[in-house]
Motif scaffolding. Structure first.
Motif, PDB file in Angstrom:
ATOM      1  N   PRO A  47      -8.399  17.093  -5.611  1.00 61.59           N
ATOM      2  CA  PRO A  47      -7.667  16.028  -6.220  1.00 61.59           C
ATOM      3  C   PRO A  47      -6.599  15.210  -5.235  1.00 61.59           C
ATOM      4  O   PRO A  47      -6.072  14.096  -5.625  1.00 61.59           O
ATOM      5  N   PRO A  67      -8.433   9.886  -4.752  1.00 65.49           N
ATOM      6  CA  PRO A  67      -7.886   8.737  -4.929  1.00 65.49           C
ATOM      7  C   PRO A  67      -8.313   7.795  -3.678  1.00 65.49           C
ATOM      8  O   PRO A  67      -7.783   6.543  -3.843  1.00 65.49           O
ATOM      9  N   ARG A 102     -10.961  14.597 -15.410  1.00 65.43           N
ATOM     10  CA  ARG A 102      -9.866  14.734 -14.512  1.00 65.43           C
ATOM     11  C   ARG A 102     -10.497  14.334 -13.087  1.00 65.43           C
ATOM     12  O   ARG A 102      -9.530  13.430 -12.410  1.00 65.43           O
ATOM     13  N   ALA A 140      -9.297  10.816 -11.358  1.00 65.60           N
ATOM     14  CA  ALA A 140      -8.613  10.573  -9.899  1.00 65.60           C
ATOM     15  C   ALA A 140      -9.293   9.563  -9.084  1.00 65.60           C
ATOM     16  O   ALA A 140      -8.481   9.293  -7.847  1.00 65.60           O
TER      17      ALA A 140
END
Length: 316
Positions: free
Chosen positions: A190, A194, A216, A220
């Motif tokens: 996580p 990005p 999810r 990201a």
């Protein structure tokens, strides 16, 4: 010679075509045909036919009561692993480490470059006699995240080195340190996603990676990022990926899909911003000579009573 009485070896290549096979073993040719070359109960070393599908791969296992080694010719073992409960305890399952790294890493890099530089559009333009000039993304200065840092992930990084990437980030099931730098754990994704312009999947398919790339995970990734899958189709949730592709937010280059083979009419065939190759990461001219060298080395050790290599599971 190994002390066990069973000496049958099932090979997917004619024994005469493999240099360096030890004497004293009885070589049987079986490449997945309907008829077995001998009684499976007498097989001591089973080489799984290559790219014949899981049903063929596991079909003789229930009858192989004397088998001591099951050798795949693939890096992944997911097509065989569900049937290991059919075998007695102590059977060693070996993968094809050393056979597919170069070819799969080549394809990973080819998919990255082809997708970034717009090759699919150029091919369509050539078909229509259209000159599609313009500016396209470069691999230079991109941040690349490799998810699955085993021998194939390492080989991919080898091939990225000359391309002047801004950085290469490594992720595996658990954290460790290598000569090249740290390998992050899956739990770190996580925070890492990005910052990744390109995400390359080269992880084995196992309970930790099944469906890893879900909505999810994809959310990201930054806008315009590229997902490359040379692992297994089941690592990616297809519907979640389709949502991102059809929105135009992400791009993908896939050598593997779920389902596979991808059936006619599936939405993924015609989704925007996707390049698909038909699971050809390992099926190149490099495969056969490397596979034969692996088998000769493994069987030489087996015949001498020495431990075989590339053991990834032992039953029982």
């Amino acid at each position: 010679m190994t002390s066990a009485t069973n000496t049958d070896v099932w090979l997917p290549f004619p024994a005469a075509e493999i240099d360096g096979l030890p004497e004293g073993l009885d070589y049987r040719l079986w490449d997945g045909g309907q008829d077995y070359p001998a009684d499976p109960a007498d097989c001591a070393f089973y080489v799984v036919p290559y790219m014949k599908g899981p049903e063929v791969a596991v079909r003789p296992l229930a009858a192989m009561g004397a088998v001591r080694v099951v050798q795949t010719l693939t890096a992944g073992i997911d097509h065989v692993e569900p049937a290991l409960g059919l075998l007695r305890p102590g059977v060693r399952l070996c993968n094809a480490r050393g056979v597919h790294e170069a070819s799969t890493a080549e394809l990973a890099l080819a998919l990255v470059l082809a997708s970034l530089r717009g090759f699919p559009g150029f091919v369509h333009g050539q078909d229509g006699e259209e000159w599609r000039s313009g500016f396209y993304p470069a691999l230079a200065d991109k941040s690349v995240l490799i998810v699955g840092y085993g021998s194939i992930g390492s080989a991919i990084e080898d091939r990225l080195e000359p391309f002047e990437c801004a950085r290469v980030v490594r992720v595996a099931r658990s954290a460790r340190t290598t000569e090249r730098g740290p390998v992050h754990a899956l739990d770190d994704l996580p925070a890492l996603l990005p910052e990744a312009d390109v995400v390359i999947l080269s992880t084995p398919l196992n309970p930790a990676s099944q469906g890893l790339v879900d909505a999810r995970f994809l959310a990201a990734m930054p806008d315009g990022a590229l997902l490359v899958n040379v692992a297994r189709g089941g690592v990616v949730r297809t519907e979640a990926l389709l949502s991102e592709l059809e929105s135009g937010r992400l791009r993908a280059a896939l050598d593997v899909t779920d389902p596979e083979p991808l059936p006619a009419g599936h939405r993924l065939w015609h989704a925007p911003n996707v390049l698909i190759t038909p699971h050809v990461g390992g099926s190149t001219s490099a495969f056969e000579p490397r596979a034969k060298r692996l088998l000769a080395a493994q069987l030489t050790r087996f015949a001498a009573g020495e431990p075989v290599r590339n053991v990834v599971r032992t039953t029982g």
